[in-house]
Design an enzyme around this catalytic site. Structure first.
Site, PDB file in Angstrom:
ATOM      1  N   ASP A 197       3.224   8.004  -1.129  1.00  0.00           N
ATOM      2  CA  ASP A 197       4.289   8.976  -0.869  1.00  0.00           C
ATOM      3  C   ASP A 197       4.322   9.922  -2.065  1.00  0.00           C
ATOM      4  OD1 ASP A 197       6.692  10.237   0.045  1.00  0.00           O
ATOM      5  OD2 ASP A 197       7.291   8.384   1.035  1.00  0.00           O
ATOM      6  N   LYS A 200       0.823  -1.234   0.000  1.00  0.00           N
ATOM      7  CA  LYS A 200       0.000   0.000   0.000  1.00  0.00           C
ATOM      8  C   LYS A 200       0.850   1.275   0.000  1.00  0.00           C
ATOM      9  CE  LYS A 200      -3.893  -2.083   2.544  1.00  0.00           C
ATOM     10  NZ  LYS A 200      -3.363  -3.367   3.046  1.00  0.00           N
TER      11      LYS A 200
END
Ligand code: C5P
Length: 234
Positions: A66, A63
């Protein structure tokens, strides 16, 4: 896309994982496996390589979320690990999802499947509103995030099996739905709330079901896996 059952290998160590996988040594159908954060952070990339060597397909459930450049570079590393499916949070934006896809694509144009998490099932509408300041309903949010995922060029989303029909209606039948929250009709629900059976998940149109404890905690995990495959894949 061929429907398949993915076993969630939510084990704490390589030792526990291989003890479980040894049960499947003689199975003609090598189960597709999901490796999550706990096992990956505990054992590192070597566990992915070892499971690949044993002939399993792998959904690496990390998952990512960023800035686009960081996600792109991390995805290039995961792609070299030769996993079959990995994921990001759709909340990272279309730009981040496009960067993930770019990083994942190998020089020869091949790549693992890339899917996105819409809203985690642990996030309630109430918390979305009070903490994240999202006023839309949870279903509208899931559909919008799924459409963003499709527009970024990804292959599908993780969602509840009960949401799979809604996602297909909004994003097309070819857009993949990967659905946890599956229980046998006569099984223990444990901490899952919105659950459905493998057979019902198939009817609603899930492409992959992710099944953990109904298989890993079963008295006979191989029999439980076979039952899942019989109900879901046919
Ligand atoms: O044991 P169980 O079948 O409930 O496992 C379901 C798996 O799917 C777990 O690895 C869990 O973390 C994952 N998952 C979930 N619900 C989500 C996303 C992932 O249950 N919304």
């Amino acid at each position: 896309m061929q429907r398949d059952v993915i076993i969630a290998c939510d084990f704490k160590s390589a030792e526990d994982t291989f003890k479980f996988l040894d049960l499947f040594r003689d199975e003609a159908r090598k189960p597709f496996l999901k490796i999550g954060m706990e096992l990956f952070y505990a054992e590192g990339p070597e566990i992915v390589r070892e499971i690949k060597r044993r002939g399993h397909k792998i959904f690496l459930d990390l998952k990512l979320h960023d800035i686009p450049n960081t996600v792109k570079k991390a995805m290039a590393v995961l792609s070299r690990l030769d996993v079959d499916m990995c994921n990001v949070h759709a909340a990272g934006t279309i730009e981040m999802m496009k960067a993930a896809l770019e990083g994942l694509t190998r020089a020869d144009g091949t790549r693992p499947l890339l899917i996105a998490v819409t809203q985690l099932t642990s996030t309630s509408e109430e918390r979305m509103r009070s903490e994240l300041l999202i006023d839309a309903s949870i279903n509208d949010t899931i559909v919008k995030y799924a459409q963003n995922t499709r527009d970024a060029g990804l292959d599908g989303v993780v969602c509840s099996p009960l949401e799979a029909g809604m996602v297909h209606a909004a994003c097309g039948e070819g857009f993949l739905t990967i659905t946890p929250g599956v229980r046998f009709a006569d099984g223990d629900v444990a901490d899952q709330v919105r659950v459905t059976t493998p057979a019902r998940a198939r009817e609603i149109g899930s492409d992959f079901i992710v099944v953990g404890r109904p298989i890993t905690a079963a008295e006979d995990p191989v029999a439980a896996y076979r039952r899942c495959v019989a109900e879901f894949v046919g």
